[in-house]
Each structure stands twice: as C-alpha cells, then as structure tokens.
Motif scaffolding. Structure first.
Motif, PDB file in Angstrom:
ATOM      1  N   ALA A   1       0.785  -1.220   0.118  1.00 50.93           N
ATOM      2  CA  ALA A   1      -0.080   0.018   0.051  1.00 50.93           C
ATOM      3  C   ALA A   1       0.973   1.354  -0.001  1.00 50.93           C
ATOM      4  N   LEU A   2       1.893   1.133   0.765  1.00 48.19           N
ATOM      5  CA  LEU A   2       2.848   2.438   0.788  1.00 48.19           C
ATOM      6  C   LEU A   2       3.391   2.744  -0.547  1.00 48.19           C
ATOM      7  N   LEU A   3       3.756   1.540  -1.211  1.00 51.90           N
ATOM      8  CA  LEU A   3       4.647   1.718  -2.511  1.00 51.90           C
ATOM      9  C   LEU A   3       3.505   2.079  -3.665  1.00 51.90           C
ATOM     10  N   GLN A   4       2.225   1.658  -3.575  1.00 53.40           N
ATOM     11  CA  GLN A   4       1.229   2.248  -4.473  1.00 53.40           C
ATOM     12  C   GLN A   4       0.925   3.572  -4.245  1.00 53.40           C
ATOM     13  N   ALA A   5       0.842   3.945  -3.029  1.00 53.64           N
ATOM     14  CA  ALA A   5       0.637   5.433  -2.395  1.00 53.64           C
ATOM     15  C   ALA A   5       1.739   6.201  -3.253  1.00 53.64           C
ATOM     16  N   LEU A   6       3.316   6.007  -2.881  1.00 52.97           N
ATOM     17  CA  LEU A   6       4.114   6.632  -3.501  1.00 52.97           C
ATOM     18  C   LEU A   6       4.255   6.837  -4.757  1.00 52.97           C
ATOM     19  N   ARG A   7       3.882   5.707  -5.658  1.00 52.68           N
ATOM     20  CA  ARG A   7       3.589   5.967  -7.092  1.00 52.68           C
ATOM     21  C   ARG A   7       2.607   6.917  -7.471  1.00 52.68           C
ATOM     22  N   ARG A   8       1.606   7.338  -6.833  1.00 56.48           N
ATOM     23  CA  ARG A   8       0.545   8.186  -7.153  1.00 56.48           C
ATOM     24  C   ARG A   8       0.821   9.583  -6.918  1.00 56.48           C
ATOM     25  N   LEU A   9       2.128   9.927  -6.360  1.00 61.65           N
ATOM     26  CA  LEU A   9       2.557  11.200  -6.020  1.00 61.65           C
ATOM     27  C   LEU A   9       3.177  11.745  -7.252  1.00 61.65           C
ATOM     28  N   SER A  10       3.399  13.009  -7.264  1.00 61.89           N
ATOM     29  CA  SER A  10       4.310  13.570  -8.409  1.00 61.89           C
ATOM     30  C   SER A  10       5.791  13.260  -8.155  1.00 61.89           C
ATOM     31  N   ALA A  11       6.339  12.962  -9.396  1.00 62.34           N
ATOM     32  CA  ALA A  11       7.956  12.687  -8.956  1.00 62.34           C
ATOM     33  C   ALA A  11       8.498  13.787  -8.072  1.00 62.34           C
ATOM     34  N   ASN A  12       8.386  15.039  -7.962  1.00 63.52           N
ATOM     35  CA  ASN A  12       8.949  15.771  -6.920  1.00 63.52           C
ATOM     36  C   ASN A  12       8.577  15.375  -5.633  1.00 63.52           C
ATOM     37  N   GLU A  13       7.048  15.365  -5.373  1.00 59.89           N
ATOM     38  CA  GLU A  13       6.674  14.972  -4.036  1.00 59.89           C
ATOM     39  C   GLU A  13       7.395  13.567  -3.661  1.00 59.89           C
ATOM     40  N   ARG A  14       7.305  12.401  -4.722  1.00 61.60           N
ATOM     41  CA  ARG A  14       7.817  11.196  -4.412  1.00 61.60           C
ATOM     42  C   ARG A  14       9.262  11.327  -3.731  1.00 61.60           C
ATOM     43  N   ARG A  15      10.010  12.145  -4.533  1.00 66.15           N
ATOM     44  CA  ARG A  15      11.507  12.182  -4.067  1.00 66.15           C
ATOM     45  C   ARG A  15      11.580  12.799  -3.004  1.00 66.15           C
ATOM     46  N   ALA A  16      11.078  13.781  -2.584  1.00 66.64           N
ATOM     47  CA  ALA A  16      11.132  14.577  -1.157  1.00 66.64           C
ATOM     48  C   ALA A  16      10.690  13.813  -0.212  1.00 66.64           C
ATOM     49  N   VAL A  17       9.369  13.020  -0.360  1.00 64.76           N
ATOM     50  CA  VAL A  17       9.064  12.223   0.733  1.00 64.76           C
ATOM     51  C   VAL A  17       9.984  11.028   0.993  1.00 64.76           C
ATOM     52  N   VAL A  18      10.576  10.422   0.037  1.00 62.82           N
ATOM     53  CA  VAL A  18      11.692   9.259  -0.061  1.00 62.82           C
ATOM     54  C   VAL A  18      12.755   9.775   0.859  1.00 62.82           C
ATOM     55  N   LEU A  19      13.394  10.671   0.156  1.00 63.14           N
ATOM     56  CA  LEU A  19      14.704  11.433   0.852  1.00 63.14           C
ATOM     57  C   LEU A  19      14.600  11.899   2.219  1.00 63.14           C
ATOM     58  N   HIS A  20      13.291  12.483   2.331  1.00 62.09           N
ATOM     59  CA  HIS A  20      13.041  12.828   4.066  1.00 62.09           C
ATOM     60  C   HIS A  20      12.764  11.645   4.970  1.00 62.09           C
ATOM     61  N   HIS A  21      11.568  10.856   4.554  1.00 63.87           N
ATOM     62  CA  HIS A  21      11.080  10.048   5.464  1.00 63.87           C
ATOM     63  C   HIS A  21      11.790   8.726   5.522  1.00 63.87           C
ATOM     64  N   LEU A  22      12.173   8.321   4.308  1.00 68.76           N
ATOM     65  CA  LEU A  22      12.916   6.669   4.128  1.00 68.76           C
ATOM     66  C   LEU A  22      14.184   6.915   4.143  1.00 68.76           C
ATOM     67  N   ASN A  23      14.891   8.055   3.781  1.00 73.75           N
ATOM     68  CA  ASN A  23      16.452   8.057   3.993  1.00 73.75           C
ATOM     69  C   ASN A  23      16.829   9.073   5.104  1.00 73.75           C
ATOM     70  N   ASP A  24      16.171   9.466   5.824  1.00 73.44           N
ATOM     71  CA  ASP A  24      16.373  10.447   7.127  1.00 73.44           C
ATOM     72  C   ASP A  24      17.230  11.607   6.723  1.00 73.44           C
ATOM     73  N   LEU A  25      16.859  12.178   5.661  1.00 75.41           N
ATOM     74  CA  LEU A  25      17.466  13.347   5.415  1.00 75.41           C
ATOM     75  C   LEU A  25      16.798  14.590   6.092  1.00 75.41           C
TER      76      LEU A  25
END
Length: 166
Positions: free
Chosen positions: A100-124
């Motif tokens: 469900a998380l991966l499917q939700a990430l796919r529905r974000l814009s590329a910039n939103e997805r990148r920001a969310v992944v960098l901040h929340h999954l990579n702890d930047l």
C-alpha cells in the motif's frame, strides 16, 4: 590504495540505503539494484571528482535515481510502442502495508515522491533534501506537505477498502 579503500567504505556505508531509495521511487527491486550498481560504477570511474563533493552518497543517489528514471521511461516507451499492457510484478514477502505504501508513493508527483523518500525513508533533513533536489527549502516543504497529505488520503482509502472487504 587509498582510493579503493575510500570507495569501498562508501559502498559499504550507503549501498543499501541507496537501493532502498531507488526501490521506493521505482517499486522494482531488481531495477533499483541495477541502477545503483551502474551509479557506483560511474562513481568509481570518476572517484577523484566524486570523493571531493559535499556528499558522495548524494552523488551516487542522484545518479542512480536518474538511471532508474531513464530506464523506466525507455521501458514505458517500449510498452507503448508495442501497445502491450504492463504487467505489475509482485515482490514475494511484502506485507500489505508495504505494498500500500509503494502504491501510494507511485501516485505522487515525481518531486513529491522524491522529497518524501529522501526525507522520511532516507532520514535526510529538509535542508539536505533541498540541496539534493536543488530546490529552495520552501519548495521542498511544499512537496513534503502535499505528498504527506496525498499519501494520508490514499492510505486511509486503501485501509477502508481493505476493512470493508475483509
């Protein structure tokens, strides 16, 4: 010898994180691993330049992300050219929440997805995300807010559907 030791240390320290980042962006583990391997090969070829950057890990992550996106675009174009439907590959062993998380990430814009992944999954930090995305801090905050809001709605909808069918 110093070059090889420094490079090996970088690889050991961050390869897993970078694969996780690219996987979160693409949803395909094999493509993520391939993109990261290619990015590390390029980093080694340019090691004297890469090691002098503010963050060699960010350099590798950026290159791996670009490789993955380029690969994805080529694949999408092949699919369109052949007018075939893309077959979604499942990854064995993933929980329903992970899917469900991966499917939700796919529905974000590329910039939103990148920001969310960098901040929340990579702890930047937000500042580190802004530097990596080469965007103002305020813009990154907007991407994060929009991305979180969209994902909250998507994940809530997915949970409600799951409980109503279960």
């Amino acid at each position: 010898m110093r070059d090889a030791e420094e490079f090996d240390a970088l690889y050991a320290a961050c390869a897993g994180r970078v694969v996780g980042h690219v996987y979160a962006l693409t949803g395909n583990r094999a493509e993520a691993e391939d993109a990261v391997a290619e990015a590390f090969m390029r980093a080694w070829q340019r090691w004297r330049t890469v090691r002098e950057t503010d963050s060699p890990e960010a350099w590798v992550r950026r290159v791996a992300s670009r490789i993955a996106v380029s690969s994805w675009r080529k694949a999408l174009n092949r699919v369109r050219a052949h007018r075939r439907a893309a077959v979604d590959q499942g990854v064995p062993g993933l929980s329903e929440d992970h899917v469900a998380l991966l499917q939700a990430l796919r529905r974000l814009s590329a910039n939103e997805r990148r920001a969310v992944v960098l901040h929340h999954l990579n702890d930047l930090s937000v500042a580190e995300v802004a530097a990596e995305m080469r965007a103002p801090v305020g813009t990154v905050k907007t991407y994060l807010a929009r991305g979180r809001r969209a994902m909250a709605g998507l994940l809530t909808d997915a949970h409600q559907e799951e409980t109503s069918h279960g």
